[in-house]
Scaffold this motif. Structure first.
Motif, PDB file in Angstrom:
ATOM      1  N   GLN A 311       9.607  12.157  27.628  1.00 45.33           N
ATOM      2  CA  GLN A 311      10.539  13.228  27.296  1.00 45.33           C
ATOM      3  C   GLN A 311      11.393  12.840  26.103  1.00 45.33           C
ATOM      4  OE1 GLN A 311      12.643  13.850  30.978  1.00 45.33           O
ATOM      5  NE2 GLN A 311      11.053  15.198  31.820  1.00 45.33           N
ATOM      6  N   PRO A 314       9.632  12.808  21.952  1.00 45.31           N
ATOM      7  CA  PRO A 314       8.329  13.356  22.365  1.00 45.31           C
ATOM      8  C   PRO A 314       7.324  13.487  21.240  1.00 45.31           C
ATOM      9  CG  PRO A 314       9.969  15.106  22.220  1.00 45.31           C
ATOM     10  CD  PRO A 314      10.716  13.804  22.046  1.00 45.31           C
ATOM     11  N   TRP A 315       7.799  13.424  19.988  1.00 48.55           N
ATOM     12  CA  TRP A 315       6.868  13.532  18.863  1.00 48.55           C
ATOM     13  C   TRP A 315       5.843  12.399  18.878  1.00 48.55           C
ATOM     14  CZ3 TRP A 315       8.128  18.147  17.165  1.00 48.55           C
ATOM     15  CH2 TRP A 315       9.454  18.571  17.285  1.00 48.55           C
ATOM     16  N   ASP A 342       4.854  18.208  24.113  1.00 51.15           N
ATOM     17  CA  ASP A 342       6.073  18.521  24.850  1.00 51.15           C
ATOM     18  C   ASP A 342       5.795  18.876  26.305  1.00 51.15           C
ATOM     19  OD1 ASP A 342       4.736  20.825  24.211  1.00 51.15           O
ATOM     20  OD2 ASP A 342       6.471  21.907  23.407  1.00 51.15           O
ATOM     21  N   LEU A 345       8.242  18.049  29.065  1.00 50.31           N
ATOM     22  CA  LEU A 345       9.560  18.689  28.993  1.00 50.31           C
ATOM     23  C   LEU A 345       9.589  20.055  29.647  1.00 50.31           C
ATOM     24  CD1 LEU A 345      10.262  17.771  25.284  1.00 50.31           C
ATOM     25  CD2 LEU A 345      11.556  16.911  27.236  1.00 50.31           C
ATOM     26  N   PRO A 348       4.950  24.203  27.124  1.00 50.98           N
ATOM     27  CA  PRO A 348       4.750  23.944  25.688  1.00 50.98           C
ATOM     28  C   PRO A 348       4.942  25.212  24.862  1.00 50.98           C
ATOM     29  CG  PRO A 348       2.968  23.013  27.017  1.00 50.98           C
ATOM     30  CD  PRO A 348       3.755  23.892  27.924  1.00 50.98           C
ATOM     31  N   SER A 352       3.296  23.210  19.577  1.00 52.91           N
ATOM     32  CA  SER A 352       2.705  22.053  20.266  1.00 52.91           C
ATOM     33  C   SER A 352       1.288  22.358  20.743  1.00 52.91           C
ATOM     34  CB  SER A 352       3.581  21.633  21.445  1.00 52.91           C
ATOM     35  OG  SER A 352       3.666  22.649  22.417  1.00 52.91           O
ATOM     36  N   LEU A 451      14.825  17.480  22.847  1.00 54.14           N
ATOM     37  CA  LEU A 451      14.044  18.701  22.686  1.00 54.14           C
ATOM     38  C   LEU A 451      14.121  19.499  23.982  1.00 54.14           C
ATOM     39  CD1 LEU A 451      12.298  19.703  20.310  1.00 54.14           C
ATOM     40  CD2 LEU A 451      10.310  18.786  21.502  1.00 54.14           C
ATOM     41  N   ARG A 453      12.762  22.773  26.386  1.00 50.42           N
ATOM     42  CA  ARG A 453      11.680  23.706  26.658  1.00 50.42           C
ATOM     43  C   ARG A 453      11.978  24.466  27.944  1.00 50.42           C
ATOM     44  NH1 ARG A 453      10.743  22.986  22.143  1.00 50.42           N
ATOM     45  NH2 ARG A 453       8.837  22.218  21.145  1.00 50.42           N
TER      46      ARG A 453
END
Length: 622
Positions: A311, A314-315, A342, A345, A348, A352, A451, A453
């Motif tokens: 998490q 996350p990239w 992602d 998280l 998506p 992503s 990030l 989501r």
């Protein structure tokens, strides 16, 4: 040509220079063994593999034992199946994502239904506009697999799709439901679906043999292999048993109704070897059952691991899934699913999902990975690792069978206990960072903006029985501390912090200060430093302005010998509650030093203690 002995002599020189082999110590018979590593299956990975290794012949692609692939042409004929997963609870959103994926390079659809996705009743809306005779559909509906299969077959009939033209998998898998919930699921619908597929829907698999529950519980590669073999044998018994207890199918037909699902991880060699070992093990089972050679080829679906996703930062998951997808393709999977970066998280987003699709497109279209048949074949390392995994996985499979089979092993807790032991071992490696997690336990970005989501559907895990398998992510303990540090920042306006008492010149302290700062950041902890100070008084003054009572001394060993004790005692007198030292542990420690921060130490233990003292973990500063 240099000899092996000459290579060993060079290895010994490097080991002595690096300190791994003490000066004056006798030369080991094989000095390279000091560089060997051990996997979570207890398999020793050597730094060099040669033709001297005695491993079974891998055969040729498309022929038994299918180590080198289940098809004679490898994946050259169009590459592997690009299969993307869809789990949005809103059928309209799912439909938009499915159509976008199919237009963007995906060749089949993996549709989650029930608790973990859209409802079974909404399946026609989710698949609206999908040409069922062109794109394969794989269902995943937990205990509702019977209703989901009926809904798909009804939709196909309404759209006048020929039964033999349907492709994919109806997703019957009561054993995985049993594993995830701890409660036995009904096997009766499996019999009906298997008969119907065998009679009419010849392009469909009826059953998924899913290794993901065992992987997600923290299991090793051999754990996953043994469990999948035991589950596959359970289904073979059910399908070949006479009616009414079974489907009454012949062994070749029964084997053709099964598709195996495995996790692909960032360890590319273990992933490649696992897929090869799985085909070898399954071929051995079906040979013993009397299946014909073509029927003994295992059909594999590889999915990039959920457990390895993070998490935080996350990239980096895009890099992890790229390596995992590469390994799945090289390992010979028939279908590959790349999870969006992602996915850990929540749901998506479009970006992503596009990156996940394009990862496979790049491997297939630009890297031409599928144009090489069994790229790993002939590698001494891969062949040995394949053999080691097959043997270790086979031993675990035999233990499960001796316990009465997969269902009995789940009920007794044998599977849960074994996987829990592997997870405990894995946790130790994660805690001391011998299993590093980039962006989390190593090189974290303390100032990253998390990030966000939309939350994914609840899986119903809160209603699990005692022997149900948990779901883990490797980064979860570090991320729990990061979350606690963020909450503390939001509530108090500052993060937990440790003062870096840097001694001597920049050249003397910089390496260990950087190491300590990186370690503390893994727990969301700030580490302001004193910089270059001319005297202990200046060091103490910098400490009193730091806003923390926790200190870590940072410098070179020579400086420690001259100044560590005086600095530690002065800092204690100035109010330091804990003084750590960045460097190898000393016995006894310098006066005033309470502990050490060093390579191979338990980082999670240190970070958790700092949080406890700050009160950021439990809300009460100590």
């Amino acid at each position: 040509m240099p000899t092996h002995e000459q290579w060993q002599q060079q290895v010994e020189k490097v080991l002595r220079k690096s300190g791994l082999l003490a000066e004056g110590a006798p030369t080991p018979a094989a000095p390279e063994t000091l560089l060997a590593e051990t996997t979570h299956d207890g398999i020793t990975v050597q730094p060099l593999y040669t033709a001297d290794r005695d491993v079974p012949q891998a055969g040729v692609p498309g022929l038994a034992p299918f180590v080198r692939g289940s098809r004679a042409d490898g994946c050259v004929a169009g590459g592997w199946d690009v299969r993307q997963c869809h789990a949005h609870p809103d059928a309209a959103a799912t439909n938009r994502e499915i159509l976008a994926d199919l237009a963007g390079g995906a060749s089949s659809v993996w549709l989650r239904l029930g608790r973990s996705g859209t409802t079974v009743e909404d399946l026609p809306d989710a698949l609206h506009g999908v040409h069922l005779d062109m794109a394969g559909v794989v269902l995943d509906a937990d205990e509702h697999f019977g209703e989901a299969a009926e809904a798909l077959l009804k939709l196909a009939a309404e759209e006048e799709v020929r039964p033999s033209a349907l492709r994919g998998n109806l997703g019957a898998d009561p054993i995985s439901v049993h594993a995830r919930t701890g409660q036995a699921a009904d096997h009766a619908p499996v019999i009906d679906l298997a008969r119907r597929c065998a009679e009419s829907y010849t392009g469909l698999h009826a059953i998924t043999v899913d290794g993901l529950p065992h992987h997600d519980a923290g299991g090793s590669d051999a754990d996953e292999l043994g469990c999948s073999m035991a589950a596959g044998v359970t289904y073979l018994r059910l399908l070949t048993a006479p009616a009414p207890a079974g489907a009454g199918l012949d062994i070749d037909t029964a084997a053709g109704l099964l598709e195996f699902r495995y996790a692909a991880t960032v360890d590319q060699f273990l992933t490649i070897a696992k897929l090869r070992a799985a085909r070898r093990m399954w071929e051995r089972i079906l040979r013993a059952c009397g299946a014909s050679e073509p029927a003994r080829a295992q059909v594999q679906h590889a999915v990039t691991s959920s457990a390895m996703l993070t998490q935080r930062d996350p990239w980096v998951n895009m890099l992890r899934t790229t390596i995992a997808a590469f390994a799945a393709g090289v390992g010979g999977a028939r279908a590959v699913t790349v999870q969006p970066f992602d996915a850990a998280l929540g749901l998506p987003d479009g970006f992503s999902r596009r990156m996940a699709r394009n990862t496979q497109s790049l491997l297939l279209e630009e890297s031409h990975l599928a144009q090489v048949i069994d790229p790993a074949g002939g590698s001494y390392y891969v062949e040995q690792l394949t053999d080691d995994l097959a043997r270790t996985g086979w031993e675990w499979f035999q233990r499960i069978e001796a316990a009465g089979g997969m269902s009995a092993a789940l009920d007794s807790g044998l599977v849960a206990d074994t996987l829990a032991a592997t997870w405990s071992q894995r946790q130790e490696s994660i805690a001391d960072r011998s299993d590093p997690i980039t962006g989390v336990s190593e090189f974290p970005d303390l100032d990253e903006t998390p990030l966000r989501r939309d939350p994914a559907p609840e899986s119903g895990d809160e209603h699990k029985a005692r022997n149900a398998l948990p779901r883990h992510r490797y980064a979860e303990d570090y991320e729990r501390l990061r979350d606690a540090a963020d909450r503390h920042l939001a509530e108090s306006g500052r993060r937990p912090r440790v003062f870096l008492a840097t001694l001597g010149s920049l050249a003397a302290y910089n390496a260990r200060a950087s190491f300590a700062r990186n370690l503390f950041a893994a727990g969301g902890i700030e580490a302001p430093e004193a910089g270059v100070t001319e005297s202990t008084r200046e060091l103490v003054n910098a400490f009193t302005e730091s806003g923390t009572s926790l200190v870590c001394l940072c410098s070179a060993d020579k400086v420690y010998a001259e100044r560590a004790e005086d600095a530690a005692q002065a800092l204690k007198q100035a109010g330091a509650s804990v003084v750590l030292l960045a460097g190898a542990p000393q016995d006894p420690p310098p006066a005033g030093v309470d502990g050490f921060v060093h390579t191979g130490g338990n980082a999670l233990e240190i970070l958790t203690d700092i949080h406890r003292r700050w009160g950021s973990a439990n809300g009460a500063k100590q």
